[in-house]
Motif scaffolding. Structure first.
Motif, PDB file in Angstrom:
ATOM      1  N   GLN A  19      34.503  38.471  43.548  1.00 42.20           N
ATOM      2  CA  GLN A  19      34.037  37.247  44.219  1.00 42.20           C
ATOM      3  C   GLN A  19      33.106  36.431  43.341  1.00 42.20           C
ATOM      4  OE1 GLN A  19      32.320  38.971  47.733  1.00 42.20           O
ATOM      5  NE2 GLN A  19      34.271  39.050  48.848  1.00 42.20           N
ATOM      6  N   ARG A  20      32.203  37.111  42.625  1.00 45.74           N
ATOM      7  CA  ARG A  20      31.244  36.381  41.796  1.00 45.74           C
ATOM      8  C   ARG A  20      31.945  35.624  40.663  1.00 45.74           C
ATOM      9  NH1 ARG A  20      28.107  40.868  43.209  1.00 45.74           N
ATOM     10  NH2 ARG A  20      28.836  42.118  41.441  1.00 45.74           N
ATOM     11  N   VAL A  21      32.931  36.258  40.040  1.00 47.80           N
ATOM     12  CA  VAL A  21      33.628  35.574  38.942  1.00 47.80           C
ATOM     13  C   VAL A  21      34.422  34.393  39.473  1.00 47.80           C
ATOM     14  CG1 VAL A  21      35.303  35.799  37.079  1.00 47.80           C
ATOM     15  CG2 VAL A  21      33.725  37.674  37.554  1.00 47.80           C
ATOM     16  N   VAL A  22      35.085  34.568  40.599  1.00 46.08           N
ATOM     17  CA  VAL A  22      35.869  33.469  41.178  1.00 46.08           C
ATOM     18  C   VAL A  22      34.956  32.308  41.546  1.00 46.08           C
ATOM     19  CG1 VAL A  22      37.284  32.787  43.147  1.00 46.08           C
ATOM     20  CG2 VAL A  22      37.765  34.939  41.954  1.00 46.08           C
ATOM     21  N   GLU A  23      33.782  32.607  42.090  1.00 49.94           N
ATOM     22  CA  GLU A  23      32.842  31.543  42.418  1.00 49.94           C
ATOM     23  C   GLU A  23      32.397  30.787  41.164  1.00 49.94           C
ATOM     24  OE1 GLU A  23      29.635  33.313  44.506  1.00 49.94           O
ATOM     25  OE2 GLU A  23      30.812  33.754  46.308  1.00 49.94           O
ATOM     26  N   LYS A  24      32.279  31.506  40.061  1.00 48.79           N
ATOM     27  CA  LYS A  24      31.775  30.892  38.830  1.00 48.79           C
ATOM     28  C   LYS A  24      32.876  30.188  38.041  1.00 48.79           C
ATOM     29  CE  LYS A  24      28.931  32.087  34.783  1.00 48.79           C
ATOM     30  NZ  LYS A  24      27.754  31.320  35.233  1.00 48.79           N
ATOM     31  N   ALA A  25      34.087  30.788  38.029  1.00 50.69           N
ATOM     32  CA  ALA A  25      35.130  30.295  37.121  1.00 50.69           C
ATOM     33  C   ALA A  25      36.394  29.810  37.816  1.00 50.69           C
ATOM     34  CB  ALA A  25      35.496  31.410  36.131  1.00 50.69           C
ATOM     35  N   GLY A  26      36.496  30.000  39.128  1.00 50.09           N
ATOM     36  CA  GLY A  26      37.716  29.612  39.816  1.00 50.09           C
ATOM     37  C   GLY A  26      38.766  30.715  39.727  1.00 50.09           C
ATOM     38  N   ALA A  27      39.997  30.350  40.037  1.00 43.59           N
ATOM     39  CA  ALA A  27      41.085  31.329  40.084  1.00 43.59           C
ATOM     40  C   ALA A  27      41.323  31.963  38.712  1.00 43.59           C
ATOM     41  CB  ALA A  27      42.360  30.657  40.577  1.00 43.59           C
ATOM     42  N   GLN A  31      31.183  46.127  32.884  1.00 45.80           N
ATOM     43  CA  GLN A  31      31.198  45.234  31.729  1.00 45.80           C
ATOM     44  C   GLN A  31      31.236  43.776  32.176  1.00 45.80           C
ATOM     45  OE1 GLN A  31      34.686  46.671  29.742  1.00 45.80           O
ATOM     46  NE2 GLN A  31      33.612  48.355  28.699  1.00 45.80           N
ATOM     47  N   GLY A  32      32.020  43.503  33.200  1.00 46.00           N
ATOM     48  CA  GLY A  32      32.099  42.135  33.717  1.00 46.00           C
ATOM     49  C   GLY A  32      30.794  41.671  34.318  1.00 46.00           C
ATOM     50  N   ASN A  33      30.118  42.561  35.036  1.00 46.35           N
ATOM     51  CA  ASN A  33      28.818  42.204  35.605  1.00 46.35           C
ATOM     52  C   ASN A  33      27.793  41.925  34.510  1.00 46.35           C
ATOM     53  OD1 ASN A  33      29.355  42.233  38.387  1.00 46.35           O
ATOM     54  ND2 ASN A  33      29.177  44.466  38.482  1.00 46.35           N
ATOM     55  N   GLU A  65      33.453  33.493  29.572  1.00 50.63           N
ATOM     56  CA  GLU A  65      34.733  33.877  28.981  1.00 50.63           C
ATOM     57  C   GLU A  65      34.964  35.386  29.092  1.00 50.63           C
ATOM     58  OE1 GLU A  65      37.097  33.613  24.670  1.00 50.63           O
ATOM     59  OE2 GLU A  65      35.204  32.547  24.986  1.00 50.63           O
ATOM     60  N   ALA A  66      33.934  36.167  28.782  1.00 53.03           N
ATOM     61  CA  ALA A  66      34.071  37.621  28.863  1.00 53.03           C
ATOM     62  C   ALA A  66      34.241  38.074  30.311  1.00 53.03           C
ATOM     63  CB  ALA A  66      32.861  38.301  28.235  1.00 53.03           C
ATOM     64  N   ALA A  67      33.511  37.440  31.236  1.00 50.58           N
ATOM     65  CA  ALA A  67      33.623  37.801  32.647  1.00 50.58           C
ATOM     66  C   ALA A  67      35.031  37.538  33.169  1.00 50.58           C
ATOM     67  CB  ALA A  67      32.592  37.025  33.470  1.00 50.58           C
ATOM     68  N   ALA A  73      37.787  37.445  31.362  1.00 51.56           N
ATOM     69  CA  ALA A  73      38.692  38.411  30.733  1.00 51.56           C
ATOM     70  C   ALA A  73      38.638  39.749  31.450  1.00 51.56           C
ATOM     71  CB  ALA A  73      38.343  38.581  29.259  1.00 51.56           C
ATOM     72  N   ARG A  74      37.428  40.171  31.840  1.00 56.57           N
ATOM     73  CA  ARG A  74      37.307  41.453  32.540  1.00 56.57           C
ATOM     74  C   ARG A  74      37.939  41.368  33.933  1.00 56.57           C
ATOM     75  NH1 ARG A  74      35.758  41.657  28.183  1.00 56.57           N
ATOM     76  NH2 ARG A  74      38.014  41.981  28.058  1.00 56.57           N
ATOM     77  N   LEU A  75      37.771  40.237  34.605  1.00 53.78           N
ATOM     78  CA  LEU A  75      38.387  40.090  35.921  1.00 53.78           C
ATOM     79  C   LEU A  75      39.908  40.126  35.817  1.00 53.78           C
ATOM     80  CD1 LEU A  75      38.417  39.679  38.926  1.00 53.78           C
ATOM     81  CD2 LEU A  75      38.096  37.212  38.569  1.00 53.78           C
ATOM     82  N   ALA A  76      40.471  39.509  34.799  1.00 53.94           N
ATOM     83  CA  ALA A  76      41.925  39.548  34.620  1.00 53.94           C
ATOM     84  C   ALA A  76      42.404  40.992  34.476  1.00 53.94           C
ATOM     85  CB  ALA A  76      42.323  38.728  33.399  1.00 53.94           C
ATOM     86  N   GLU A  77      41.648  41.792  33.726  1.00 57.02           N
ATOM     87  CA  GLU A  77      42.009  43.209  33.576  1.00 57.02           C
ATOM     88  C   GLU A  77      41.857  43.960  34.895  1.00 57.02           C
ATOM     89  OE1 GLU A  77      40.640  43.698  28.887  1.00 57.02           O
ATOM     90  OE2 GLU A  77      39.321  44.372  30.503  1.00 57.02           O
ATOM     91  N   VAL A  78      40.758  43.685  35.601  1.00 57.14           N
ATOM     92  CA  VAL A  78      40.512  44.355  36.875  1.00 57.14           C
ATOM     93  C   VAL A  78      41.624  44.024  37.868  1.00 57.14           C
ATOM     94  CG1 VAL A  78      38.984  44.387  38.899  1.00 57.14           C
ATOM     95  CG2 VAL A  78      38.033  44.623  36.596  1.00 57.14           C
ATOM     96  N   ARG A  79      42.029  42.776  37.938  1.00 56.68           N
ATOM     97  CA  ARG A  79      43.091  42.394  38.867  1.00 56.68           C
ATOM     98  C   ARG A  79      44.406  43.093  38.508  1.00 56.68           C
ATOM     99  NH1 ARG A  79      44.474  36.675  40.826  1.00 56.68           N
ATOM    100  NH2 ARG A  79      45.489  38.060  42.329  1.00 56.68           N
ATOM    101  N   ALA A  80      44.700  43.220  37.229  1.00 57.49           N
ATOM    102  CA  ALA A  80      45.930  43.910  36.813  1.00 57.49           C
ATOM    103  C   ALA A  80      45.901  45.369  37.265  1.00 57.49           C
ATOM    104  CB  ALA A  80      46.113  43.813  35.304  1.00 57.49           C
ATOM    105  N   MET A  81      44.765  46.023  37.083  1.00 57.91           N
ATOM    106  CA  MET A  81      44.647  47.431  37.476  1.00 57.91           C
ATOM    107  C   MET A  81      44.677  47.590  38.987  1.00 57.91           C
ATOM    108  SD  MET A  81      41.913  48.980  34.684  1.00 57.91           S
ATOM    109  CE  MET A  81      40.669  47.688  34.788  1.00 57.91           C
ATOM    110  N   LEU A  82      43.951  46.740  39.693  1.00 62.89           N
ATOM    111  CA  LEU A  82      43.944  46.829  41.149  1.00 62.89           C
ATOM    112  C   LEU A  82      45.316  46.527  41.727  1.00 62.89           C
ATOM    113  CD1 LEU A  82      40.552  45.095  42.074  1.00 62.89           C
ATOM    114  CD2 LEU A  82      41.048  47.548  41.950  1.00 62.89           C
ATOM    115  N   GLY A  83      46.069  45.667  41.067  1.00 65.47           N
ATOM    116  CA  GLY A  83      47.424  45.370  41.528  1.00 65.47           C
ATOM    117  C   GLY A  83      48.303  46.605  41.523  1.00 65.47           C
TER     118      GLY A  83
END
Length: 482
Positions: A339-347, A381-383, A392-394, A396-406
């Motif tokens: 939620q925090r990354v989406v609030e900061k960077a969007g989708a 790491q994302g936090n 940018e790093a946050a 990138a970490r969210l993209a990885e987290v979403r892939a794993m959670l998927g």
């Protein structure tokens, strides 16, 4: 059935020679997975016997094999996934008599309850979900062939499998035939050997029945799955799954019927462990079951999926409220980062690949606990990136987290879970307005350097179940774990 050709051979082997490995019950060891058809995986899972609504032990099996399926698909396989419905058996007939209802209404009501549970917890629908009563023709043909080949015989309207006719019987459960005590049902008369098992049961007054060359009757539990697996997956398929309680007699007897019929049947046998309560298997007969429908009233479905789906499939889950609260807190940490990354960077879209350590864990007998540790490390790491204002790093970490959670079916941004955040949206708006008024009072106290009042307000909000986080854009609130 499989839409991939020989060109998909590369799917089975990954860079560095890594392959998916699974614990095969029949081999009693972890084996490299080699599909029958390159690039394709065929799975048969023993599904619901619909005499009653599902408890969380039932749904755990569906979740474990949903994760297996998702991982194979992530690795590029084309998966055919069969999950049957046993809609006729002794227990369904007994329940119908107790409740003075048609047997089929008992089955249909509970089949819907199972599917509601699978759907609520994010299980993908099976490729096919056959009902036993829809395959009587296939069962009769299988019995006819087994009788012709000397593996089965008719007695007093029943049809039995001759267990001594098939070398290798009991190899899955590793038992001694001379020591075997085969479970027997009421009315199973005329056996040549007490260890022989019923494939077809002669009709009894008031019970459902179908016509066969040996008289009217109904199928035995074991025959149903052998016939349906052959119908939908052919004479040989990759993986047969189910709970460890099915190894004997059910799966052992499935193998006997299929091999006697001439099928290779399953090349791998994968079994998930139980959900227990006070050390006992969760069971309606023991009175210690926790119904999925009741759990979903108290816990968010995605949290219940986390709780049931993240332990290793071969490990026992001992049910407790404390363990559920721990699962809720752990998932809240993941969800808060998202939620925090989406609030900061969007989708942010999921990454095309999961981190290597996650893949390594999943390839090794679906090591979900080790894979989940990679998820939590990536979240930390994302936090840290968020704290350092490294957008940018946050991202990138969210993209990885979403892939794993998927892969685990736990991505809170997946459309399936979107409804969870929509529930009670009107109430959320009211609460948000009230909380912001209180937070304004807290900010005023902070401006006056009245730290005691500011801290007291924050403590009161925390006690009411709200978590307050101070950030560059001001304070934000979320619901904390119960």
């Amino acid at each position: 059935m499989c839409r991939k050709g020989l060109g998909a051979l590369v799917v089975a082997h990954y860079p560095g020679g890594v392959t998916i490995r699974l614990y095969d019950t029949s081999a009693r060891q972890i084996r490299d997975f080699t599909p029958i058809t390159p690039g394709c995986v065929s799975i048969y899972l023993c599904g619901a016997t619909v005499q009653a609504a599902p408890h969380i032990g039932h749904i755990r099996s569906g979740l474990n094999f949903d994760i297996m399926r998702r991982w194979f698909e992530h690795r590029g396989y084309d998966v055919t996934f069969i999950r049957n419905v046993t809609d006729i058996d002794d227990k369904i007939i007994w329940k119908a008599a107790e409740q003075n209802r048609p047997w089929w209404s008992i089955g249909y009501e509970n089949e819907r309850a199972f599917n509601d549970g699978y759907t609520a917890l994010g299980c993908l629908p099976p490729t096919y979900e056959p009902r036993a009563t829809g395959h009587i023709t296939e069962m009769v043909e299988m019995m006819r062939t087994l009788i012709e080949r000397g593996h089965a015989y008719e007695a007093e309207g029943n049809v039995y499998f001759d267990v001594r006719s098939l070398p290798g019987y009991l190899s899955l459960s590793n038992q001694d035939l001379d020591e075997l005590r085969q479970p027997a049902g009421e009315g199973e008369t005329g056996k040549r050997d007490p260890r022989d098992f019923a494939m077809w049961k002669a009709v009894k007054p008031g019970e459902p029945s179908w016509e066969t060359p040996w008289g009217r009757g109904r199928p035995g539990w074991h025959l149903e799955c052998s016939a349906m697996a052959h119908k939908y997956l052919g004479p040989a398929f990759d993986i047969h799954g189910g709970g460890i309680d099915l190894i004997f007699p059910h799966h052992e007897n499935e193998i006997a019927q299929a091999r006697g019929f001439g099928d290779e049947f399953a090349h791998y046998w994968v079994h998930n462990s139980w959900v227990t309560m006070s050390g006992d298997k969760m069971s309606k007969s023991l009175g210690n079951s926790v119904l999925v429908s009741e759990m979903l009233k108290a816990w968010r479905p995605i949290v219940l999926r986390y709780y049931l789906g993240t332990p290793h499939y071969r490990s026992t889950i001992e049910y407790s409220e404390e363990a559920l609260r721990e699962a809720e807190s752990a998932f809240a940490r993941i969800e808060g980062f998202v939620q925090r990354v989406v609030e900061k960077a969007g989708a942010v879209e999921p990454a095309a690949e999961v981190p290597p350590a996650f893949a390594e864990a999943m390839d090794d007998d679906l090591g979900v606990p080790q894979a989940l540790a990679v998820v939590h490390t990536t979240v930390r790491q994302g936090n840290s990136a968020l704290a350092a204002d490294d957008k940018e790093a946050a991202v990138a970490r969210l993209a990885e987290v979403r892939a794993m959670l998927g892969v685990l079916g736990l991505d809170p941004l997946d459309p399936h879970w979107a409804g969870e955040s929509d529930r009670g949206e009107d109430l959320h708006g009211v609460v948000d307005t009230l909380v912001r008024l209180v937070l304004q009072q807290r900010e005023s106290a902070r401006t006056r350097k009245d730290w005691a009042t500011a801290d007291a307000i924050r403590d009161q909000l925390n006690q009411s179940g709200l978590v307050i986080e101070d950030g560059p854009q001001g304070p934000r609130w979320t619901l904390g774990p119960r």
